[in-house]
Design a protein around this motif. Structure first.
Motif, mmCIF file in Angstrom:
data_model
loop_
_atom_site.group_PDB
_atom_site.id
_atom_site.type_symbol
_atom_site.label_atom_id
_atom_site.label_comp_id
_atom_site.label_asym_id
_atom_site.label_seq_id
_atom_site.Cartn_x
_atom_site.Cartn_y
_atom_site.Cartn_z
ATOM 1 N N ILE A 268 42.378 11.631 39.235
ATOM 2 C CA ILE A 268 43.186 11.240 38.066
ATOM 3 C C ILE A 268 43.587 9.769 38.174
ATOM 4 O O ILE A 268 43.639 9.059 37.169
ATOM 5 C CB ILE A 268 44.420 12.166 37.933
ATOM 6 C CG1 ILE A 268 43.973 13.563 37.511
ATOM 7 C CG2 ILE A 268 45.411 11.607 36.907
ATOM 8 C CD1 ILE A 268 45.083 14.601 37.456
ATOM 9 N N LEU A 271 40.869 7.982 36.675
ATOM 10 C CA LEU A 271 40.299 8.708 35.526
ATOM 11 C C LEU A 271 39.774 7.751 34.442
ATOM 12 O O LEU A 271 40.436 6.784 34.082
ATOM 13 C CB LEU A 271 41.388 9.603 34.916
ATOM 14 C CG LEU A 271 40.964 10.456 33.732
ATOM 15 C CD1 LEU A 271 40.155 11.656 34.204
ATOM 16 C CD2 LEU A 271 42.184 10.938 32.952
ATOM 17 N N PRO A 273 39.181 8.155 30.779
ATOM 18 C CA PRO A 273 39.363 9.126 29.690
ATOM 19 C C PRO A 273 38.191 9.160 28.721
ATOM 20 O O PRO A 273 38.045 10.124 27.963
ATOM 21 C CB PRO A 273 40.626 8.630 28.972
ATOM 22 C CG PRO A 273 41.277 7.656 29.895
ATOM 23 C CD PRO A 273 40.174 7.077 30.734
ATOM 24 N N TYR A 283 40.691 18.307 34.868
ATOM 25 C CA TYR A 283 41.913 19.025 34.499
ATOM 26 C C TYR A 283 41.736 20.542 34.589
ATOM 27 O O TYR A 283 42.685 21.267 34.868
ATOM 28 C CB TYR A 283 42.401 18.579 33.115
ATOM 29 C CG TYR A 283 43.134 17.251 33.199
ATOM 30 C CD1 TYR A 283 44.425 17.204 33.728
ATOM 31 C CD2 TYR A 283 42.524 16.058 32.828
ATOM 32 C CE1 TYR A 283 45.096 15.988 33.863
ATOM 33 C CE2 TYR A 283 43.187 14.839 32.966
ATOM 34 C CZ TYR A 283 44.478 14.820 33.481
ATOM 35 O OH TYR A 283 45.148 13.627 33.639
ATOM 36 N N GLN A 286 42.373 21.105 38.036
ATOM 37 C CA GLN A 286 43.816 21.051 38.268
ATOM 38 C C GLN A 286 44.474 22.369 37.845
ATOM 39 O O GLN A 286 45.377 22.895 38.532
ATOM 40 C CB GLN A 286 44.432 19.885 37.478
ATOM 41 C CG GLN A 286 45.886 19.627 37.810
ATOM 42 C CD GLN A 286 46.506 18.547 36.909
ATOM 43 O OE1 GLN A 286 46.389 18.630 35.695
ATOM 44 N NE2 GLN A 286 47.124 17.566 37.525
ATOM 45 N N MET A 290 46.594 24.822 40.235
ATOM 46 C CA MET A 290 47.984 25.228 39.986
ATOM 47 C C MET A 290 48.101 26.739 39.851
ATOM 48 O O MET A 290 49.102 27.332 40.255
ATOM 49 C CB MET A 290 48.504 24.526 38.736
ATOM 50 C CG MET A 290 48.723 23.021 39.015
ATOM 51 S SD MET A 290 49.273 22.131 37.589
ATOM 52 C CE MET A 290 49.832 20.601 38.327
ATOM 53 N N GLU A 297 53.083 27.382 34.595
ATOM 54 C CA GLU A 297 53.427 26.357 33.592
ATOM 55 C C GLU A 297 52.617 25.080 33.815
ATOM 56 O O GLU A 297 52.112 24.472 32.880
ATOM 57 C CB GLU A 297 54.913 26.053 33.658
ATOM 58 C CG GLU A 297 55.348 25.199 32.473
ATOM 59 C CD GLU A 297 56.848 25.283 32.266
ATOM 60 O OE1 GLU A 297 57.565 24.751 33.119
ATOM 61 O OE2 GLU A 297 57.263 25.891 31.259
ATOM 62 N N GLY A 298 52.491 24.715 35.100
ATOM 63 C CA GLY A 298 51.674 23.540 35.422
ATOM 64 C C GLY A 298 50.229 23.761 35.029
ATOM 65 O O GLY A 298 49.559 22.852 34.501
ATOM 66 N N VAL A 300 49.162 25.703 32.638
ATOM 67 C CA VAL A 300 49.086 25.594 31.171
ATOM 68 C C VAL A 300 48.952 24.130 30.764
ATOM 69 O O VAL A 300 48.114 23.764 29.939
ATOM 70 C CB VAL A 300 50.341 26.244 30.514
ATOM 71 C CG1 VAL A 300 50.457 25.820 29.053
ATOM 72 C CG2 VAL A 300 50.281 27.755 30.610
ATOM 73 N N LEU A 301 49.794 23.282 31.362
ATOM 74 C CA LEU A 301 49.741 21.856 31.013
ATOM 75 C C LEU A 301 48.383 21.255 31.370
ATOM 76 O O LEU A 301 47.835 20.427 30.630
ATOM 77 C CB LEU A 301 50.862 21.095 31.725
ATOM 78 C CG LEU A 301 52.269 21.346 31.156
ATOM 79 C CD1 LEU A 301 53.333 20.792 32.102
ATOM 80 C CD2 LEU A 301 52.409 20.697 29.784
ATOM 81 N N ALA A 302 47.816 21.686 32.488
ATOM 82 C CA ALA A 302 46.513 21.165 32.903
ATOM 83 C C ALA A 302 45.430 21.554 31.887
ATOM 84 O O ALA A 302 44.667 20.717 31.403
ATOM 85 C CB ALA A 302 46.168 21.704 34.284
ATOM 86 N N LEU A 304 45.902 22.428 28.898
ATOM 87 C CA LEU A 304 46.190 21.793 27.600
ATOM 88 C C LEU A 304 45.601 20.380 27.531
ATOM 89 O O LEU A 304 45.244 19.901 26.463
ATOM 90 C CB LEU A 304 47.706 21.739 27.349
ATOM 91 C CG LEU A 304 48.331 23.030 26.815
ATOM 92 C CD1 LEU A 304 49.864 22.896 26.756
ATOM 93 C CD2 LEU A 304 47.790 23.396 25.437
ATOM 94 N N HIS A 305 45.522 19.727 28.707
ATOM 95 C CA HIS A 305 44.852 18.419 28.720
ATOM 96 C C HIS A 305 43.426 18.576 28.194
ATOM 97 O O HIS A 305 42.976 17.816 27.334
ATOM 98 C CB HIS A 305 44.798 17.871 30.164
ATOM 99 C CG HIS A 305 46.028 17.145 30.605
ATOM 100 N ND1 HIS A 305 47.182 17.798 31.002
ATOM 101 C CD2 HIS A 305 46.310 15.813 30.728
ATOM 102 C CE1 HIS A 305 48.104 16.910 31.358
ATOM 103 N NE2 HIS A 305 47.586 15.684 31.187
ATOM 104 N N LEU A 308 43.507 19.710 24.373
ATOM 105 C CA LEU A 308 43.979 18.753 23.360
ATOM 106 C C LEU A 308 43.286 17.394 23.431
ATOM 107 O O LEU A 308 43.241 16.677 22.445
ATOM 108 C CB LEU A 308 45.500 18.542 23.504
ATOM 109 C CG LEU A 308 46.370 19.773 23.248
ATOM 110 C CD1 LEU A 308 47.843 19.458 23.540
ATOM 111 C CD2 LEU A 308 46.233 20.246 21.801
ATOM 112 N N MET A 309 42.759 17.050 24.590
ATOM 113 C CA MET A 309 42.239 15.688 24.731
ATOM 114 C C MET A 309 40.754 15.604 25.081
ATOM 115 O O MET A 309 40.103 14.625 24.738
ATOM 116 C CB MET A 309 43.032 14.929 25.820
ATOM 117 C CG MET A 309 44.503 14.767 25.463
ATOM 118 S SD MET A 309 45.422 13.958 26.775
ATOM 119 C CE MET A 309 44.835 12.275 26.634
#
Lengths: 353, 1074
Positions: A268, A271, A273, A283, A286, A290, A297-298, A300-302, A304-305, A308-309
């Motif tokens: 990262i 990275l 992008p 991700y 990642q 996690m 939760e971590g 989920v955020l990973a 979501l990267h 979403l991106m």
């Protein structure tokens, strides 16, 4: 006619114009002894010449009376003299990742009217490629795509696209869970002349091992690619980064969470992008790490990267959506879980199972 | 300012944006909570986590579904901001302060929005807290800017510092504006702001005045004029407010100032409407000017909705003003309705008022089906994008058109129709603009089929918007550039249609060559396509419309055999029939009529499916067959089981209102014609004629219909008379016998006045036809027929609504059978009612005259006197029957009665001559001669050669009776032969009105005789001017389907200088050759 061709031989820049003029006038260019094909290396300028030989290993082009050899795997594309406009357009669409459009255009080509066998082979390749990519993105029949690819290999055993098709066959076999078969196809890549293709052979094999749950073997293979030094080509650098991401995921799965986390953080830090495939794999790795840590939760955020991106790589996006569908439910957001599942089914109907 | 996506490391800012955009605010907060665990995060961002959290909570306020969620988000946002503001040295501190101030403002507004009156104080407090926050920002920035004052900052050397100074300046001005706004909002929470919050308002005014006067060149300074005006208005400083709003509108045309300008406009409108009397026109002018410039990205702004509502209110005021024109009031309602519907599409505080206003107009806004137009948006990024958008516009236009069609044409929907029509035009124009921009981006890689589609769409949209020349140009280009394709054909056909429409609007000659060229191209390029054949059809119609029959015939002949070819043959046949009718009688007209018959027959050959228009064509065929003296064929046509209108009229809709009566009239005429021209089964034909007459009678309705029926019958009677006149004696006797039975039968079976009148008229015509030349009293067969006629008319005497013509005819019938006393009785009774009926006066005078001839001399003298001087005095002592003398006096100065005048003068001379003979009085006989010579002196031509000859013969008789040499009338010095006047085209210029084209002909039957002593036409040359008296209208034959008169010039006068023209003549028109 003779006068035109003599101009062509001395004024390369006029060549296209002359070809067009002849085409407009309906002249039979096949009767000409001259032949002009354009080869585009993956790295370098376009080369204009006459194809002398084609084999699995590559293409020999006679340029200004001298032969030049281009290894398979280093060639981006070849535009052949006599290509119909539909093939030219379809080829560009396929190379641009517009597979549906490519199929639509390529199917309008009248094969019977193609003047050269090499052009027929090229058409078959791009149709096979587009069909396979569509299937791998969940928008087509994987088995039919595999049959088409096998058909190409049988008909065009000496094609310079042989290893590309072998890789596709591996991908299709892996996507259908036929891992042993996939390993065979990927193993064939090791015999390709280009170094990048040899690296890919190892990397793809590692992916299969990971999918089979053989994380140890996967780690070994990933480490092999990730540890390669002195790579310069962008393709090789990408494979090395992808392998690092794979190594992290495999380490996490293998219980070595710290090593995985360390590797991911390292990636990262550097990275890019713009390379969405690599970023998505990082991700996802990642997320896996996690999850292995119990940090839902971590995770989920990973994921979501990726969602979403970096969702342009279908395989990674599918993986992220599948994990999110499970994790949202675990963190008490069933509505979002249903939403992820819905998106999965809508965007990747062939891969949502 | 922050980490960008291009930088390596955790893409925190971008990911945060994505989370917020996806509505995952809780995940964003969770992410910010652990942001420090991610590698490579920008330290500036890490130090502003609280601010980012505050921003996330603010975003969450917008999407909060419940009040509880919203309040929680407010609290959390403010809490995070306060945490962040504890670090006064953070570079984003002013930003956070501004954020807090805004939040306090929003919070205040939120409280007020949901307030039931108990939380006003809380809202006011929030506004004042905001004011304090902004004040703090001002002080903070003031000190920072003060520190920078005097320090020389070179932007090239120290761009960062220069940028910071600019940022501080901007924020300082913004804070000033916000501080004023907060106070204004706080003041507005009071019921009477000017009294209860005077100080707060004055503080606000001070801020805005300072800003607007000192910083007018900055956005905040310029915008402050609007806020300043608002405060002044609240303080009751109306004049100052007016000036501030006006100065606001005078600011430069910058995007950032538009919202303030909208507010100032709405405020000025409100002030105009509040004036006494209200200046509604000014308010509407202001509002409409701005509303018309609203941009797509502004449509949802609250300021726009305020403007729309204020404008709508002004329009409604106009609609209620009785002094305003009805059309303007109606228009005002339609415009207000549209504005309100537009406002209603966007959520906001204005919604209640909008719905209330719509409801006051009787509009249930919940079911109103206004059409949402797609936004034209910015320039398309690519051709593909433009084409996709244009498809959308086309589809939207199609949808609007369907709604319009569904509305129908009732007046009730006028307003809605106007709204939809406006939407339709906007949609199409947007599509046109989009396609134009897209086509400008076409390059060698663009798909040619899509380019063709774009051009086809553009052609269609231009055509739909009546931009015909442009449509033609684009469509023509498409056809030429895409030969053989469907798009090319459609483009070509649209181009052709555009040209056709242009012909309707502009000079024909200009576009004919283009139509021909394009039509030929389409037909040649798409030879097998039926749509391309339509192009040929257009060319044929064009040729036909110009009477270019030869050209049309060639093109029709080239068409493949089929329905279309037959259809054109039928059209051409009908046009030729009309043309022939309008032509002067002669070989050319006859040839054309025969061609009409042949083409119509070809056009009907094999035709099985009959449309209303075909019924008309079949009727025309029958008429044409009649015109070429083939009534039998006409009957066959009319009664044909496949195409005959008589057979089909009950199955196929009539092509026009009067078609049925015209059909049965023609049928009856054809049957009568067949009876009179063939020697077939007359009885059977008479039976069918009786049926036809009954059908005819049933086909006419109402008073006008009855008049028309009588006219038809009289015309038919006249036809029969003509046929009888031309028949040989044996045939005539047969026909008369047959008709007599036929008419008797009809007479016995009907009481219908029109039919009985026809029977009587026909009997009279038949009776007269068998009278010998010079015979005064009918005897034998003629007498019987005329007696029958009289009896038939007698049946009608008690009928109401019987035309006066019947009394006249009865009187005439009685005279013809020698029953003079009764004849005069009958005519007297008519003349008592209608003394000016000239024909009846003449008939009565003639009855006296002929009666005199049957009386012994003593009585004859008196009768001749009555014939000349009148008789049967009325209650006023004046003669009811005028006699020839008064008839000549009455008609002498009226050109249209000149024939009656000369007739009366002749009979005066005749009666005098007979009277002199009866009385053996030479003086009377001499007077008879003078009667003739004196008239001849005044009018040498005596009404024409025939009449002059009549006078001449009588004079010779008189001269013989007087023992004089029967020299008769002196010869005319110079008489031009009418044979020298060739038919030629002239135009008639009446003293008023427009000129009309006329044909001057000399032998057209039934044409007008134009009589004038001032005729100066140069015979045989066809040039010069022709002064003439306008003929009696009822004697002008108006050409069918053609706007010109057919006239007969007879007789021609000696050319005279204009100065010698009789001054008493009525005003002439002018005829010029064209």
């Amino acid at each position: 006619m003779t006068a035109l061709l003599s101009i062509h031989s001395t004024h390369r820049s006029l060549g296209i114009t002359i070809v067009l003029v002849m085409a407009v006038l309906g002249l039979d260019i096949r009767s000409s002894s001259a032949q002009t094909d354009r080869l585009f290396p993956k790295d370098g300028e376009m080369v204009l010449g006459k194809i002398k030989n084609i084999s699995k290993g590559g293409v020999i082009l006679t340029v200004a009376g001298k032969d030049q050899t281009f290894a398979a795997g280093t060639i981006e594309k070849i535009l052949f003299q006599g290509d119909p406009a539909e093939l030219t357009n379809g080829r560009e669409s396929a190379l641009d990742g517009q597979y549906e459009q490519a199929i639509g255009t390529l199917r309008t080509v009248d094969v019977g009217k193609l003047p050269r066998d090499v052009i027929k082979a090229d058409l078959q390749y791009y149709l096979t490629l587009a069909q396979a990519e569509q299937a791998l993105a969940g928008r087509g029949d994987l088995s039919a795509a595999a049959n088409a690819a096998l058909g190409f290999v049988r008909a065009q055993a000496d094609s310079w696209r042989f290893y590309d098709i072998a890789k596709l066959l591996g991908d299709l076999a892996a996507a259908t869970g036929n891992y042993d078969q996939a390993l065979k196809y990927y193993a064939a890549l090791a015999r390709a002349p280009s170094g990048e293709m040899k690296l890919r052979s190892v990397y793809e094999s590692a992916i299969v091992k990971f999918a089979q749950g053989d994380f140890e073997a996967a780690k070994t293979a990933f480490e092999k690619v990730a540890g390669v030094k002195n790579v310069t080509s962008p393709e090789a650098v990408r494979l090395r980064n992808l392998s690092k991401a794979g190594l992290a995921a495999a380490s996490a799965q293998d219980g070595d969470v710290d090593a995985a986390k360390r590797l991911i953080d390292e990636m990262i830090e550097t990275l890019d992008p713009a390379d969405t495939e690599v970023a998505a794999r990082i991700y996802n790795a990642q997320g896996a790490t996690m999850e292995a840590q119990g940090d839902d939760e971590g995770a989920v955020l990973a994921y979501l990267h990726t969602h979403l991106m970096f969702s342009s790589d279908a395989q990674s996006h599918v993986r992220a959506l599948k994990r999110l569908a499970e994790l949202w439910a675990k963190v008490g957001k069933p509505d979002r879980a249903a939403q992820a599942r819905g998106e999965l089914q809508q965007r990747y109907p062939g891969l949502s199972g | 300012m922050l980490a960008t996506t291009a930088a390596a490391g955790e893409p925190a800012q971008d990911f945060l944006k994505q989370l917020r955009a996806a509505g995952l605010h809780d995940q964003a907060i969770a992410y910010l909570d652990r942001l420090d665990t991610y590698p490579g995060v920008d330290p500036d961002m890490l130090s502003a986590v609280a601010l980012e959290k505050a921003q996330t909570h603010i975003d969450a306020i917008v999407t909060a579904r419940t009040v509880v969620q919203r309040d929680a988000a407010f609290d959390a946002a403010m809490s995070e901001l306060k945490v962040f503001l504890k670090n006064p040295n953070h570079p984003r501190q002013p930003e956070a302060q501004a954020q807090l101030g805004k939040l306090q403002m929003v919070r205040g507004a939120q409280i007020l929005a949901g307030d039931d009156g108990t939380k006003v104080t809380e809202a006011r407090q929030s506004f004042m807290e905001a004011a304090e926050t902004f004040d703090a920002i001002i002080e903070s920035l003031r000190s920072k800017l003060a520190e920078m004052q005097g320090v020389r900052i070179d932007p090239t050397q120290d761009p960062e510092k220069a940028a910071r100074r600019d940022q501080y300046r901007f924020e300082f001005l913004q804070a000033q504006a916000n501080a004023g706004e907060a106070r204004l909002a706080a003041a507005e929470t009071h019921a009477n702001p000017s009294k209860d919050a005077k100080q707060v308002l004055e503080e606000a005014l001070s801020r805005f005045t300072d800003l607007s006067e000192k910083y007018e060149k900055y956005i905040q300074g310029a915008s402050a004029y609007f806020s300043r005006g608002q405060v002044e208005q609240l303080l009751g400083q109306t004049d100052q407010a007016l000036e501030s709003y006006t100065r606001m509108l005078e600011q430069p045309d910058a995007d950032e100032l538009r919202v303030a300008k909208m507010g100032a406009t709405a405020a000025l409108m409100g002030m105009a409407m509040d004036r006494s009397p209200p200046n509604v026109d000014e308010a509407i002018r202001l509002g409409e000017e701005f509303v018309n410039t609203i941009r797509p990205n502004e449509k949802a702004l609250p300021a726009v909705q305020t403007l729309r509502l204020t404008t709508a209110r002004a329009l409604l005021m106009r609609s209620e003003d009785k002094k305003t024109k009805a059309s303007l009031r109606k228009r005002a309602i339609a415009d207000a309705r549209k504005l309100l519907l537009d406002a209603k599409r966007h959520a906001g505080d204005h919604m209640d008022e909008t719905e209330s206003m719509l409801a006051s107009m009787g509009i249930d806004s919940s079911v109103e089906t206004a059409v949402e137009l797609p936004e034209p948006g910015d320039d398309p990024a690519s051709f593909d994008e433009a084409l996709a958008a244009a498809r959308g516009y086309w589809s939207a236009g199609d949808s609007i058109q369907k709604q319009l069609n569904a509305l129908g044409q009732t007046d009730d929907n006028d307003d809605q129709r106007q709204v939809l029509l406006t939407s339709l035009t906007k949609t199409r124009e947007s599509g046109i603009a989009m396609l134009r921009r897209g086509l400008a981006m076409v390059d060698s890689k663009t798909d040619s089929r899509e380019v063709q589609e774009a051009r086809q769409l553009l052609t269609f949209l231009l055509f739909s918007e009546d931009r015909l020349r442009e449509s033609h140009v684009v469509g023509h280009f498409l056809a030429r550039s895409a030969p053989g394709t469907d798009a090319g054909l459609r483009g070509g056909l649209l181009a052709l249609s555009a040209l056709q429409r242009l012909i309707g609007e502009e000079a024909l000659e200009r576009y004919v060559p283009e139509i021909e060229s394009l039509g030929d191209f389409l037909a040649a390029t798409w030879p097998k396509d039926p749509k391309a054949a339509m192009a040929k059809g257009i060319l044929i119609r064009l040729a036909l419309s110009q009477d270019q029959f030869d050209k049309a015939s060639q093109m029709i002949a080239a068409l493949p055999d089929g329905a279309e070819k037959k259809s054109f043959l039928r059209i051409q046949g009908q046009l030729k029939y009309q043309q022939s009718k309008n032509e002067e009688d002669g070989p050319a007209a006859t040839t054309m009529m025969r061609q009409a018959v042949a083409e119509l027959q070809s056009g009907f050959r094999g035709l099985t499916l009959i449309e209303p228009a075909d019924l008309q064509a079949a009727l025309t065929l029958a008429k044409a067959q009649m015109a070429v003296d083939d009534p039998k064929a006409a009957v066959t046509t009319l009664e044909d089981p496949k195409i005959g209108p008589i057979k089909l009229i009950s199955k196929v809709a009539a092509p026009s209102d009067g078609f049925a009566s015209e059909l049965h009239r023609t049928h009856l005429q054809a049957l009568v014609g067949q009876i009179t021209t063939s020697s077939g089964d007359t009885d059977a034909l008479l039976d069918r004629a009786g049926d036809a007459m009954e059908q005819l009678r049933q086909s006419v309705q109402g008073e006008e219909g009855q008049k028309r029926l009588i006219s038809i019958f009289l015309s038919l009677a006249s036809d029969i008379r003509k046929q009888l006149d031309n028949a040989n004696p044996q045939r005539r006797d047969q026909l008369i016998a047959a008709f007599r039975i036929f008419l008797s039968r009809i007479s016995e079976t009907t009481r219908d006045p029109a039919t009985l009148q026809w029977v009587g008229q026909t009997l009279m015509e038949m009776g007269q036809s068998v009278m010998l030349p010079g015979e005064v009293k009918a005897t034998g067969q003629a007498g019987e027929l005329l007696t029958m006629a009289g009896e038939t008319f007698e049946k009608l005497k008690d009928e109401s609504d019987v035309p006066q013509t019947v009394s006249f005819l009865r009187g005439k019938a009685l005279r013809l059978v020698g029953d003079y006393s009764q004849a005069i009785d009958q005519l007297e009774s008519l003349l008592k009612v209608k003394p000016t009926m000239l024909d009846a006066q003449s008939e009565a005078a003639l009855a006296y005259e002929q009666w005199a001839g049957t009386l012994r001399p003593a009585l004859a003298v008196r009768a001749y006197k009555a014939a000349m001087s009148g008789g049967r005095p009325g209650a006023d002592g004046k003669n009811t029957v005028w006699g020839w003398g008064k008839i000549s006096q009455v008609t002498m100065r009226q050109p249209k009665f000149l024939d009656n005048f000369f007739d009366a003068r002749y009979h005066i001379a005749l009666c005098r001559y007979q009277q002199g003979k009866a009385a053996s009085d030479r003086k009377i006989t001499e007077q008879a001669a003078k009667d003739i010579t004196s008239v001849a002196n005044l009018y040498p031509e005596l009404g024409g050669p025939e009449r002059r000859s009549q006078f001449d013969r009588l004079l010779r008789k008189i001269q013989t009776e007087l023992g004089q040499t029967p020299e008769g009338l002196p010869p005319l010095a110079r008489v031009r032969s009418p044979t020298n006047v060739d038919p030629m085209r002239h135009r008639l210029e009446p003293r008023s009105g427009h000129w009309e084209r006329i044909d001057v002909a000399r032998k057209t039957p039934g044409a007008v005789q134009v009589k004038s002593r001032s005729l100066t036409l140069h015979a045989g040359v066809g040039v010069g001017t022709c002064q003439f008296t306008l003929p009696r209208e009822d004697r002008v034959k108006r050409g069918e389907g053609r706007e010109h008169f057919v006239m007969l010039f007879s007789p021609l006068k000696s050319p005279r200088p204009a100065s010698s023209q009789a001054p008493s003549r009525p005003s002439p028109g002018r005829v010029h050759p064209v």
